[in-house]
Design a protein around this motif. Structure first.
Motif, mmCIF file in Angstrom:
data_model
loop_
_atom_site.group_PDB
_atom_site.id
_atom_site.type_symbol
_atom_site.label_atom_id
_atom_site.label_comp_id
_atom_site.label_asym_id
_atom_site.label_seq_id
_atom_site.Cartn_x
_atom_site.Cartn_y
_atom_site.Cartn_z
ATOM 1 N N ALA A 63 10.230 -33.330 -8.476
ATOM 2 C CA ALA A 63 9.096 -34.227 -8.208
ATOM 3 C C ALA A 63 9.472 -35.166 -7.074
ATOM 4 N N GLN A 64 8.441 -35.670 -6.413
ATOM 5 C CA GLN A 64 8.681 -36.546 -5.272
ATOM 6 C C GLN A 64 7.523 -37.529 -5.139
ATOM 7 N N THR A 133 12.993 -38.635 -4.705
ATOM 8 C CA THR A 133 12.944 -37.230 -5.096
ATOM 9 C C THR A 133 13.851 -37.041 -6.299
ATOM 10 N N VAL A 134 13.278 -36.567 -7.396
ATOM 11 C CA VAL A 134 14.035 -36.358 -8.632
ATOM 12 C C VAL A 134 14.368 -34.877 -8.748
ATOM 13 N N THR A 135 15.640 -34.580 -9.029
ATOM 14 C CA THR A 135 16.095 -33.198 -9.166
ATOM 15 C C THR A 135 16.709 -33.009 -10.552
ATOM 16 N N ASN A 136 17.134 -31.798 -10.826
ATOM 17 C CA ASN A 136 17.798 -31.530 -12.096
ATOM 18 C C ASN A 136 19.206 -32.100 -12.140
ATOM 19 N N LEU A 137 19.771 -32.469 -10.990
ATOM 20 C CA LEU A 137 21.145 -32.964 -10.933
ATOM 21 C C LEU A 137 21.250 -34.455 -10.626
ATOM 22 N N HIS A 184 5.786 -43.579 -9.811
ATOM 23 C CA HIS A 184 5.113 -42.698 -10.756
ATOM 24 C C HIS A 184 6.116 -41.795 -11.470
ATOM 25 N N TRP A 185 7.275 -41.584 -10.843
ATOM 26 C CA TRP A 185 8.273 -40.666 -11.411
ATOM 27 C C TRP A 185 9.440 -41.393 -12.056
#
Length: 230
Positions: A63-64, A133-137, A184-185
């Motif tokens: 997500a971003q 920017t949210v990542t899995n790591l 928002h994230w």
């Protein structure tokens, strides 16, 4: 979490059942629940959003969006430059000028002292804004100063304190930081960190990262959460 998100509109045009319209922030929460459901089940989406910066091996951008950030810090150490001057006058006019100069210096010094004391207080202060920017790591923040990556291991504490707002403590290359992040994230940031670093976090285990009564309201809006999150 606060329950005002599902309250009445307070007047004006009629809103859909539930008291208000569905917002982008609600979509982010809904997608956060779906992503958490996948990650909890051991499945990381193999396709994510595209980024302008390279990702690490095995990393997927999920997500971003924009963010603003406050930091808990002081602006100074309480010291200030004292204003002083030698004034000497004779006669009525000279004495009046001298008194006025000394009074002006005292006023400036008092103001500088008060400002220095205020700057020395460790409080929330606006810091920067940019793209999150949210990542899995971990997560990336892109600002005018550059692009910075934070892995989950560098974050030691996180809490959802309000809708779209988290407070975190972490270890940067410049030392410890305490940040308040608005995005928002923010909730996605929290649940992925907690899933990776602290699965027993009370907000994760008790689904308290969701606003009070939000999931029931989302269901009434035709957007129920995944079964695992319900």
């Amino acid at each position: 979490m606060a329950g005002e998100l599902v309250g009445g509109s307070g007047g004006g045009a009629a809103l859909p059942a539930g008291g208000r319209e569905w917002m982008d922030a609600d979509s982010a929460l809904w997608h956060t629940a779906r992503i958490l459901d996948s990650v909890t089940g051991g499945v990381v989406p193999d396709q994510g959003i595209r980024t302008l910066f390279p990702l690490h091996d095995g990393e997927v951008a999920l997500a971003q969006g924009t963010y603003t950030l406050d930091s808990m810090r002081a602006l100074g150490d309480g010291s200030y430059q004292r204003t002083g001057s030698f004034a000497f006058g004779v006669g009525v006019i000279g004495l009046a000028v001298t008194a006025g100069t000394l009074a002006a210096n005292a006023s400036r010094n008092n103001a500088a002292r008060a400002q220095a004391a205020a700057d020395a207080q460790v409080v929330w202060r606006p810091d920067h804004a940019g793209l999150l920017t949210v990542t899995n790591l971990g997560f990336f923040i892109v600002t005018s100063a550059g692009t910075f990556w934070w892995e989950w291991a560098s974050v030691d504490l996180m809490e959802v304190v309000a809708f779209n707002t988290v407070v975190l403590q972490g270890r940067s290359d410049r030392g410890p930081v305490t940040w308040r992040v608005y995005s928002h994230w923010s909730e996605l940031l929290f649940v992925l960190w907690a899933q990776a670093r602290h699965p027993g976090h009370p907000q994760l285990a008790g689904r308290a990262w969701l606003p009070e009564r939000w999931e029931a309201w989302a269901g009434s809006m035709g957007r129920p959460l995944p079964a695992a999150q319900r």
